[in-house]
Design an enzyme around this catalytic site. Structure first.
Site, PDB file in Angstrom:
ATOM      1  N   SER A 172       0.850  -1.181   0.000  1.00 45.35           N
ATOM      2  CA  SER A 172       0.000   0.000   0.000  1.00 45.35           C
ATOM      3  C   SER A 172       0.889   1.235   0.000  1.00 45.35           C
ATOM      4  O   SER A 172       2.111   1.130   0.010  1.00 45.35           O
ATOM      5  CB  SER A 172      -0.916  -0.012   1.225  1.00 45.35           C
ATOM      6  OG  SER A 172      -0.132   0.221   2.372  1.00 45.35           O
ATOM      7  N   LYS A 173       0.249   2.386   0.019  1.00 46.27           N
ATOM      8  CA  LYS A 173       0.976   3.655  -0.085  1.00 46.27           C
ATOM      9  C   LYS A 173       2.087   3.799   0.958  1.00 46.27           C
ATOM     10  O   LYS A 173       3.123   4.375   0.681  1.00 46.27           O
ATOM     11  CB  LYS A 173      -0.003   4.822   0.097  1.00 46.27           C
ATOM     12  CG  LYS A 173      -0.584   5.339  -1.189  1.00 46.27           C
ATOM     13  CD  LYS A 173      -0.823   6.836  -1.051  1.00 46.27           C
ATOM     14  CE  LYS A 173      -0.901   7.577  -2.358  1.00 46.27           C
ATOM     15  NZ  LYS A 173      -1.370   6.926  -3.508  1.00 46.27           N
ATOM     16  N   ARG A 174       1.842   3.267   2.131  1.00 48.12           N
ATOM     17  CA  ARG A 174       2.839   3.508   3.172  1.00 48.12           C
ATOM     18  C   ARG A 174       4.135   2.739   2.935  1.00 48.12           C
ATOM     19  O   ARG A 174       5.122   2.958   3.616  1.00 48.12           O
ATOM     20  CB  ARG A 174       2.256   3.241   4.557  1.00 48.12           C
ATOM     21  CG  ARG A 174       2.089   1.820   4.899  1.00 48.12           C
ATOM     22  CD  ARG A 174       1.175   1.654   6.097  1.00 48.12           C
ATOM     23  NE  ARG A 174       0.534   0.375   6.024  1.00 48.12           N
ATOM     24  CZ  ARG A 174       1.085  -0.757   6.390  1.00 48.12           C
ATOM     25  NH1 ARG A 174       2.294  -0.775   6.885  1.00 48.12           N
ATOM     26  NH2 ARG A 174       0.436  -1.893   6.276  1.00 48.12           N
ATOM     27  N   HIS A 175       4.166   1.837   1.950  1.00 50.15           N
ATOM     28  CA  HIS A 175       5.420   1.149   1.630  1.00 50.15           C
ATOM     29  C   HIS A 175       6.258   1.936   0.635  1.00 50.15           C
ATOM     30  O   HIS A 175       7.272   1.470   0.160  1.00 50.15           O
ATOM     31  CB  HIS A 175       5.132  -0.240   1.067  1.00 50.15           C
ATOM     32  CG  HIS A 175       4.429  -1.134   2.031  1.00 50.15           C
ATOM     33  ND1 HIS A 175       3.108  -1.476   1.892  1.00 50.15           N
ATOM     34  CD2 HIS A 175       4.860  -1.717   3.171  1.00 50.15           C
ATOM     35  CE1 HIS A 175       2.764  -2.254   2.897  1.00 50.15           C
ATOM     36  NE2 HIS A 175       3.802  -2.414   3.689  1.00 50.15           N
ATOM     37  N   GLY A 176       5.837   3.139   0.305  1.00 44.28           N
ATOM     38  CA  GLY A 176       6.597   3.945  -0.654  1.00 44.28           C
ATOM     39  C   GLY A 176       5.669   4.455  -1.721  1.00 44.28           C
ATOM     40  O   GLY A 176       4.466   4.264  -1.659  1.00 44.28           O
TER      41      GLY A 176
END
Ligand code: GLU
Length: 489
Positions: A254-258
């Site tokens: 998801s977004k929080r992985h980059g």
């Protein structure tokens, strides 16, 4: 004669393209190129409520940026078009009608029930309320009473109530489902559009798709597609479900992985060839040790037995490392060319336009040190414009005082002003002697020089850098340092 390999990438325009979508596109493209087959892009825009304007353009831009070319589809057309499902509605209507006539589908007059309204018994049996929809068994008399001459809301597929549906997935092996666990899914919606299931089966057949290669999350839809094929008398394509992509914390990507939207990778200074190499390894491997591998080698070796079943891990650090590797392989001219748009974006107006010849001298000095083109402006700005504001206190190196620093600056200024030979070896020879005369260590004297020339304490190797900066810039910067330093005393 085996069938021609025809594979498709079938994005739904419901948001910006992310790594997951593009990895699917890439694997299909590699498979097509390996087999000398066709790679088709088909836009699955049947979910009108979820359409996001601009998402198809972003998807196509992403593919182009990564050099993933398509043989048929938007913009290029092809013999099996149109390639937008919203332009193929008549086909789906006709097929739904045929299925109803054959008794494989039925009009449903229920108001749609939500899964949350399922009873406990239904949940225990993993059967949704819609599976118990009574419309399947309505008599023509009841239908006409119910419909009062109105069109039905939706058309449902009548799943066989018993038996087993099997797929021999080319990656996951044999998978099977008990038909009683599969509900009577909708094939035509109340807005007159088909659902994904009907449209995908119809188009894979009509576009003569040989292999359906898609994300694992579609595996549960496969028995539905196989049943639809059966009812329509279609020979199904071969299926290959690609492993999931997880973040390094093993949670779904998801977004929080980059950065996730493909355009962000471009803006963040990744090279398309590095991102391609990185994505290839999200579920495929040449062997157990190779990381950096050319697209040509991947194409030559892209067989499905090298695709893993287990989830792929998305490691942002590895991507950065790989980007650095690709940056180092560029020629000076290529690197300068790649840096230019970033410099144009991030340097201040007064440093532009960038002199390409000068940039080609600068680029190799920094090549070892950057991992992303996004760093271009920050790491090169002092080549274009002196930092006249730097803290002159940083000129004073360890073990030096203000007097020895000022003497060092003045001695360097005298020597550099007096010579016209700015080749790095000559500069090194001369300035080594100057340092010795002043009884300063190399670290001290060159530290003063480096700071005066760049305003920074870290830079590429000093003499190479001085040669590139050239006499005029250096002399004027050291003069400026002398003036500012003296004024500050
Ligand atoms: N339209 C689907 C998606 O957006 C395609 C699934 C498939 O390839 O069958 O992922």
């Amino acid at each position: 004669m085996p069938r021609e390999v025809r594979v498709r990438f079938a994005p739904s325009p419901t948001g910006l393209p992310h790594i997951g979508n593009i990895r699917t596109a890439l694997f299909n493209w590699l498979f097509a190129r390996h087999h000398g087959g066709k790679f088709i892009v088909r836009v699955e825009d049947t979910d009108q409520a979820r359409l996001v304007p601009g998402s198809i353009e972003a998807m196509l831009d992403g593919l182009r940026w990564l050099n993933i070319d398509w043989d048929e589809g938007p913009e290029v057309g092809g013999p099996y078009g149109p390639y937008y499902q919203s332009e193929r509605l008549q086909i789906y209507h006709d097929l739904a009608g045929k299925l109803v006539t054959q008794g494989n589908a039925y009009h449903c007059y229920c108001s749609q029930k939500l899964p949350s309204q399922d009873s406990q018994e239904q949940r225990d049996r993993r059967v949704s309320a819609s599976a118990d929809c009574k419309c399947r068994d309505l008599t023509p008399g009841e239908i006409s009473k119910l419909s009062k001459g109105q069109e039905s809301k939706v058309v449902r597929f009548a799943m066989p109530k018993e038996g087993i549906t099997r797929v021999n997935d080319l990656i996951r092996g044999a998978v099977e489902w008990r038909n009683e666990t599969l509900n009577d899914f909708i094939i035509m919606k109340s807005d007159g559009f088909p659902t994904y299931h009907l449209a995908v089966v119809a188009d894979d057949k009509l576009m003569e798709i040989s292999h359906v290669m898609r994300a694992e999350e579609w595996l549960p839809s496969t028995p539905r597609h196989l049943q639809l094929c059966e009812a329509l008398g279609y020979e199904p394509p071969k299926y290959a479900h690609l492993p999931m992509i997880m973040g390094s914390d093993r949670a779904k990507l998801s977004k929080r992985h980059g950065a996730t939207a493909i355009g962000e990778y471009k803006d963040n200074g990744f090279l398309p060839e590095a991102l391609t190499n990185f994505m290839v390894l999200l579920g495929w491997a040449l062997d157990d040790k190779t990381d950096v591998v050319s697209t040509q080698t991947v194409i030559e070796n892209f067989t499905l037995d090298r695709v893993t079943k287990s989830s792929a891990i998305f490691d942002q650090e590895k991507l950065l490392w790989m980007n650095g590797m690709y940056i180092r392989e560029l020629t000076a001219e290529q690197l300068a060319g790649r840096m230019t748009p970033f410099l144009e974006r991030d340097l201040s107006e007064d440093m532009l336009p960038v002199d390409q010849e000068y940039l080609q001298q600068i680029a190799p000095l920094l090549q070892e040190r950057i991992k992303s083109l996004e760093e271009s402006a920050n790491i090169t700005s002092y080549f274009f414009k002196a930092d006249e504001e730097f803290d002159t206190g940083t000129l004073v190196q360890k073990g030096m005082d203000r007097d020895s620093t000022l003497s060092a600056l003045k001695a360097a200024l005298d020597d550099l002003s007096a010579t016209d030979d700015f080749h790095q070896e000559k500069l090194e020879e001369m300035l080594n002697a100057t340092g010795e005369r002043l009884e300063l260590s190399r670290r001290q004297f060159f530290g003063v020089l480096r700071t005066a020339a760049t305003g920074r304490s870290v830079s590429p190797p000093l003499f190479e850098m001085l040669e590139v900066l050239g006499k005029d810039r250096i002399v004027s910067r050291i003069k400026n340092a002398v003036d500012r330093f003296s004024a500050a005393s």
